[in-house]
Design a protein around this motif. Structure first.
Motif, PDB file in Angstrom:
ATOM      1  N   HIS A  52       0.842  -1.199   0.000  1.00 27.45           N
ATOM      2  CA  HIS A  52       0.000   0.000   0.000  1.00 27.45           C
ATOM      3  C   HIS A  52       0.875   1.247   0.000  1.00 27.45           C
ATOM      4  CE1 HIS A  52      -3.116   2.739   1.863  1.00 27.45           C
ATOM      5  NE2 HIS A  52      -3.831   2.130   0.946  1.00 27.45           N
ATOM      6  N   ASP A  53       0.577   2.228  -0.865  1.00 25.09           N
ATOM      7  CA  ASP A  53       1.437   3.419  -0.935  1.00 25.09           C
ATOM      8  C   ASP A  53       0.644   4.721  -1.041  1.00 25.09           C
ATOM      9  OD1 ASP A  53       0.450   3.199  -3.482  1.00 25.09           O
ATOM     10  OD2 ASP A  53       2.403   3.113  -4.490  1.00 25.09           O
ATOM     11  N   ALA A  54      -0.618   4.714  -0.613  1.00 19.51           N
ATOM     12  CA  ALA A  54      -1.419   5.943  -0.638  1.00 19.51           C
ATOM     13  C   ALA A  54      -0.966   6.906   0.457  1.00 19.51           C
ATOM     14  CB  ALA A  54      -2.897   5.598  -0.475  1.00 19.51           C
ATOM     15  N   GLN A  55      -1.302   8.182   0.302  1.00 15.61           N
ATOM     16  CA  GLN A  55      -0.920   9.206   1.271  1.00 15.61           C
ATOM     17  C   GLN A  55      -2.005   9.358   2.337  1.00 15.61           C
ATOM     18  OE1 GLN A  55       2.199  10.895   1.038  1.00 15.61           O
ATOM     19  NE2 GLN A  55       2.353   9.133  -0.339  1.00 15.61           N
ATOM     20  N   GLY A  56      -1.599   9.282   3.585  1.00 10.94           N
ATOM     21  CA  GLY A  56      -2.556   9.403   4.671  1.00 10.94           C
ATOM     22  C   GLY A  56      -1.965   8.919   5.982  1.00 10.94           C
ATOM     23  N   GLN A  69     -12.132  15.403   6.714  1.00 10.32           N
ATOM     24  CA  GLN A  69     -13.570  15.274   6.911  1.00 10.32           C
ATOM     25  C   GLN A  69     -13.923  14.811   8.319  1.00 10.32           C
ATOM     26  OE1 GLN A  69     -14.891  12.665   3.785  1.00 10.32           O
ATOM     27  NE2 GLN A  69     -14.147  14.030   2.175  1.00 10.32           N
ATOM     28  N   SER A  70     -13.051  13.965   8.894  1.00 11.10           N
ATOM     29  CA  SER A  70     -13.333  13.428  10.230  1.00 11.10           C
ATOM     30  C   SER A  70     -12.726  14.271  11.343  1.00 11.10           C
ATOM     31  CB  SER A  70     -12.809  11.992  10.328  1.00 11.10           C
ATOM     32  OG  SER A  70     -11.401  11.948  10.122  1.00 11.10           O
ATOM     33  N   ILE A 109      -6.137   0.242  10.266  1.00  6.12           N
ATOM     34  CA  ILE A 109      -6.985   0.743   9.190  1.00  6.12           C
ATOM     35  C   ILE A 109      -6.263   1.947   8.608  1.00  6.12           C
ATOM     36  CG2 ILE A 109      -9.139  -0.064  10.237  1.00  6.12           C
ATOM     37  CD1 ILE A 109      -9.691   2.858  11.045  1.00  6.12           C
ATOM     38  N   PHE A 110      -6.687   2.399   7.431  1.00  4.80           N
ATOM     39  CA  PHE A 110      -6.017   3.520   6.761  1.00  4.80           C
ATOM     40  C   PHE A 110      -7.031   4.595   6.435  1.00  4.80           C
ATOM     41  CE2 PHE A 110      -4.748   5.732   2.878  1.00  4.80           C
ATOM     42  CZ  PHE A 110      -3.489   6.186   3.245  1.00  4.80           C
ATOM     43  N   LYS A 111      -6.621   5.848   6.643  1.00  2.00           N
ATOM     44  CA  LYS A 111      -7.440   6.990   6.235  1.00  2.00           C
ATOM     45  C   LYS A 111      -6.595   7.899   5.348  1.00  2.00           C
ATOM     46  CE  LYS A 111     -10.976   7.354   9.846  1.00  2.00           C
ATOM     47  NZ  LYS A 111     -12.095   7.189   8.875  1.00  2.00           N
ATOM     48  N   LEU A 151      -1.352   5.991  14.328  1.00  2.00           N
ATOM     49  CA  LEU A 151      -0.109   5.281  14.639  1.00  2.00           C
ATOM     50  C   LEU A 151       1.056   5.714  13.753  1.00  2.00           C
ATOM     51  CD1 LEU A 151      -1.574   1.654  14.878  1.00  2.00           C
ATOM     52  CD2 LEU A 151      -0.997   3.143  16.806  1.00  2.00           C
ATOM     53  N   TYR A 152       0.840   5.695  12.438  1.00  2.00           N
ATOM     54  CA  TYR A 152       1.924   5.940  11.488  1.00  2.00           C
ATOM     55  C   TYR A 152       1.448   6.833  10.347  1.00  2.00           C
ATOM     56  CZ  TYR A 152       3.803   1.707  13.702  1.00  2.00           C
ATOM     57  OH  TYR A 152       4.244   0.778  14.607  1.00  2.00           O
TER      58      TYR A 152
END
Length: 305
Positions: A28-32, A122-123, A113-115, A43-44
């Motif tokens: 996984h390499d998305a930004q968040g 938004q959160s 989990i990833f955001k 966490l990270y």
């Protein structure tokens, strides 16, 4: 707390491990930001993630205070858990030289989990943005004790930096043959304490005019040094030294080295919080304490409450 599946309970609550290369975040390499699956604590950051080719997501840093490190009962590995809920994440390893930070958090995908960035906004999930500074100013026992007391400083770690050797330990560095300096590696919140303030504390904490020496401590490992993490820190350090030079506070010229940060090698664990743990020892009483008291009295308004 969130409801967990049977397998999630096995990994997160019973300290199990998912099969290598089976987790959704391995490549996984998305930004968040990666959050705890059980309590959704951050966490990270995604910029901490790297491909270690080990079969599990790997990170070379953590959000300050988010991850707890605990030595396994067998004394060989260090477990990492969520600081907020205690959920099992995986294990952490040092000394592999896979990134400049020289550390690998090996984490089960199922523990997270990833955001993405837009989801965080938004959160209203706030993730603190910290910066780093790395200084050499003689024996790191004293320097660590001083910077750890400053409001806005999130963490201080003693270690080694600036040498030619691709590894570092206390005995090797003290031999003077590695070209490493004893340093403190600082993580700070620029919204609370500015880099210029850290520089003020640095130059109040040691004599920047003695080459490869602080008091009776002699050798290149005790040199005065600023290992800049970006061009802004280089510019700030040069401006600061130029201003000090014009003030003619010392009879000798400032010899502080300014160089680009490369790799930080954490010192052995027994160096952590050395002054706090061993304040009654002669060296601490005769060398560390007087300097600590002097600097803290001058920067009393910057101390943690």
């Amino acid at each position: 707390m969130n409801n967990l599946t049977e397998f999630e309970q096995y990994v997160i609550e019973q300290k199990g491990t998912e099969r290598p290369f089976s987790g959704e975040f391995v490549d996984h390499d998305a930004q968040g930001v990666y959050l705890c699956k059980k309590c959704h604590a951050p966490l990270y950051k995604s910029e901490y993630k790297f491909n270690a080719h080990c079969g599990w997501p790997a990170f070379d840093d953590e959000i300050n205070g988010a991850v707890k490190h605990t030595l396994d009962a067998d004394g060989h590995r260090t477990e990492i858990t969520c600081s907020q809920c205690g959920g099992h994440l995986g294990h952490v390893f040092e000394g592999e030289h896979l990134t400049d930070n020289n550390i690998r958090h090996c984490v089960n995908s199922v523990s997270m989990i990833f955001k993405a960035i837009d989801e965080l906004t938004q959160s209203n999930l706030a993730v603190p943005t910290y910066e780093k500074a790395t200084f050499g100013a003689g024996c790191f026992w004293c320097v660590e004790a001083i910077f750890a007391q400053l409001n806005g400083v999130q963490s201080v770690k003693s270690g080694y930096c600036g040498g030619d050797a691709k590894d570092a330990n206390y005995d090797a560095v003290c031999s003077g043959k590695t070209a490493h300096a004893e340093v403190v590696h600082i993580e700070f919140d620029p919204a609370v304490i500015q880099f210029d303030t850290l520089l003020s504390v640095l130059f109040e904490s040691h004599d920047p005019t003695t080459l490869n020496q602080q008091g009776n401590d002699k050798g290149p490992q005790y040199r005065s040094a600023i290992f800049a993490h970006n061009s802004e820190q280089v510019d700030a350090a040069n401006r600061f030294i130029n201003a000090l030079t014009k003030q003619q506070l010392w009879s000798r010229p400032i010899v502080t080295e300014i160089s680009a940060f490369d790799t930080f090698y954490p010192a052995e664990n027994y160096h952590d919080d050395y002054f706090a743990k061993h304040g009654e020892q002669p060296y601490c009483q005769l060398v560390v304490k007087p300097k600590f008291d002097k600097v803290m009295s001058k920067f009393a308004d910057k101390r943690k409450q």
